[in-house]
Design an enzyme around this catalytic site. Structure first.
Site, PDB file in Angstrom:
ATOM      1  N   HIS A   1      -7.639   3.999   1.310  1.00  0.00           N
ATOM      2  CA  HIS A   1      -6.603   4.360   2.286  1.00  0.00           C
ATOM      3  C   HIS A   1      -7.266   4.492   3.658  1.00  0.00           C
ATOM      4  O   HIS A   1      -8.297   5.138   3.801  1.00  0.00           O
ATOM      5  CB  HIS A   1      -5.974   5.687   1.847  1.00  0.00           C
TER       6      HIS A   1
ATOM      7  N   ASP B   1       0.822  -1.209   0.000  1.00  0.00           N
ATOM      8  CA  ASP B   1       0.000   0.000   0.000  1.00  0.00           C
ATOM      9  C   ASP B   1       0.863   1.269   0.000  1.00  0.00           C
ATOM     10  O   ASP B   1       2.042   1.235   0.343  1.00  0.00           O
ATOM     11  CB  ASP B   1      -0.901   0.026   1.242  1.00  0.00           C
ATOM     12  N   ASP B   2       0.224   2.376  -0.333  1.00  0.00           N
ATOM     13  CA  ASP B   2       0.811   3.716  -0.224  1.00  0.00           C
ATOM     14  C   ASP B   2       1.943   3.982  -1.213  1.00  0.00           C
ATOM     15  O   ASP B   2       2.810   4.821  -0.965  1.00  0.00           O
ATOM     16  CB  ASP B   2       1.310   3.997   1.205  1.00  0.00           C
TER      17      ASP B   2
END
Length: 301
Positions: A132, A11-12
């Protein structure tokens, strides 16, 4: 032996150059198989180029809680913004939502703008899209999120219901309260996503193995218990899918990074590097082979 397809999602992606480098290093080591891009991240364009260069399967990490919107008309005078002109934050977003302060048409506008920016950066629509800080399973938001996915023909998302979460006594009570809230929201989202024809992995893992709680043994234990649960209901010779959510990277160095406000504490901590080092452990790769676990991405399903 039951065939297990494991999607290890970093993620991210796009949060900062050091996050990007850590995720790429993990992918090249065969430790992750999929990434989620923050299109409002300070290094999003760089991340998209890296994904192209290394052929990294990439989806969208829709962000409504950290930093700035990408939709121009929402950058001022929007219900999604706090008094400083940024998104409300992980808990602030939830508080504003519970008080009925968020305009769902603006949520939809921003989600669509993020899909369009993703397409502009990568040259294609995301094969998968999640939220998110798990905003996509929140009340009201889940309906708008599902509508956007259906409109764009995005087939896959994430539903963060983790088996055995209640037995993880190493998770601090304050964090466990947040996780159990995510779990409850996720249970209430299943029917909504199903109605819109959206799919997700059979099992999700990632809350109990996040940051300092990640180890080879914690990942093995979570996967083994999940597979045991799935084996009972899987068709003979069939395949099951798991998604392991991870956050590898090299620690951010301020002021570089973030989504408009600079990097947060977790991004600057040793925990990101700890995840990276754990994921590339040869012992973990050997475990995958011994259990007939095949790493793949959502676009491979």
């Amino acid at each position: 032996m039951l065939q297990v397809k494991l999607i290890v999602t970093g993620d991210d992606f796009g949060y900062c150059p050091r996050r990007n480098q850590g995720i790429v290093d993990c992918f090249l080591a065969g430790a992750i198989s999929n990434v989620s891009l923050l299109v409002n991240g300070s290094a999003a364009a760089d991340a998209a180029k890296l994904a192209r260069r290394y052929n990294i399967p990439i989806g969208l990490h829709a962000n409504l809680s950290e930093g700035s919107p990408v939709c121009e008309v929402l950058k001022t005078n929007s219900s999604l913004l706090n008094q400083d002109g940024f998104f409300h934050g992980k808990m602030g977003f939830r508080t504003a939502l519970s008080k009925g302060l968020l305009n769902m048409s603006e949520v939809k506008q921003e989600l669509k703008a993020q899909v369009e920016l993703f397409r502009e950066l990568t040259g294609h629509l995301p094969p998968h899209m999640d939220g998110h800080q798990h905003v996509h399973v929140l009340p009201e938001v889940r309906h708008v999120f599902a509508e956007v996915l259906e409109e764009y023909g995005i087939k896959y998302t994430r539903v963060p219901i983790e088996p055995g979460l209640h037995n993880c006594d190493w998770i601090p009570p304050s964090l466990m309260d947040f996780y159990l809230g995510v779990e409850e929201d996720s249970f209430n989202t299943v029917d909504v996503f199903t109605k819109h024809g959206i799919r997700w992995a059979d099992i999700y893992i990632g809350l109990s193995t996040m940051g300092r709680n990640m180890s080879v043994s914690s990942i093995r234990s979570a996967i083994d218990s999940a597979v045991l649960q799935l084996r009972a209901r899987a068709a003979p010779g069939g395949a099951v899918t798991l998604e392991l959510m991870v956050h590898p990277g090299y620690p951010s160095v301020p002021p570089t990074g973030g989504c408009g406000e600079g990097p947060d504490d977790f991004s600057q901590s040793w925990e990101r590097l700890h995840e990276l080092q754990t994921l590339i452990e040869p012992e973990l790769q050997s475990y995958y082979k011994s259990r007939n676990i095949q790493l793949c991405s959502f676009k491979d399903l």
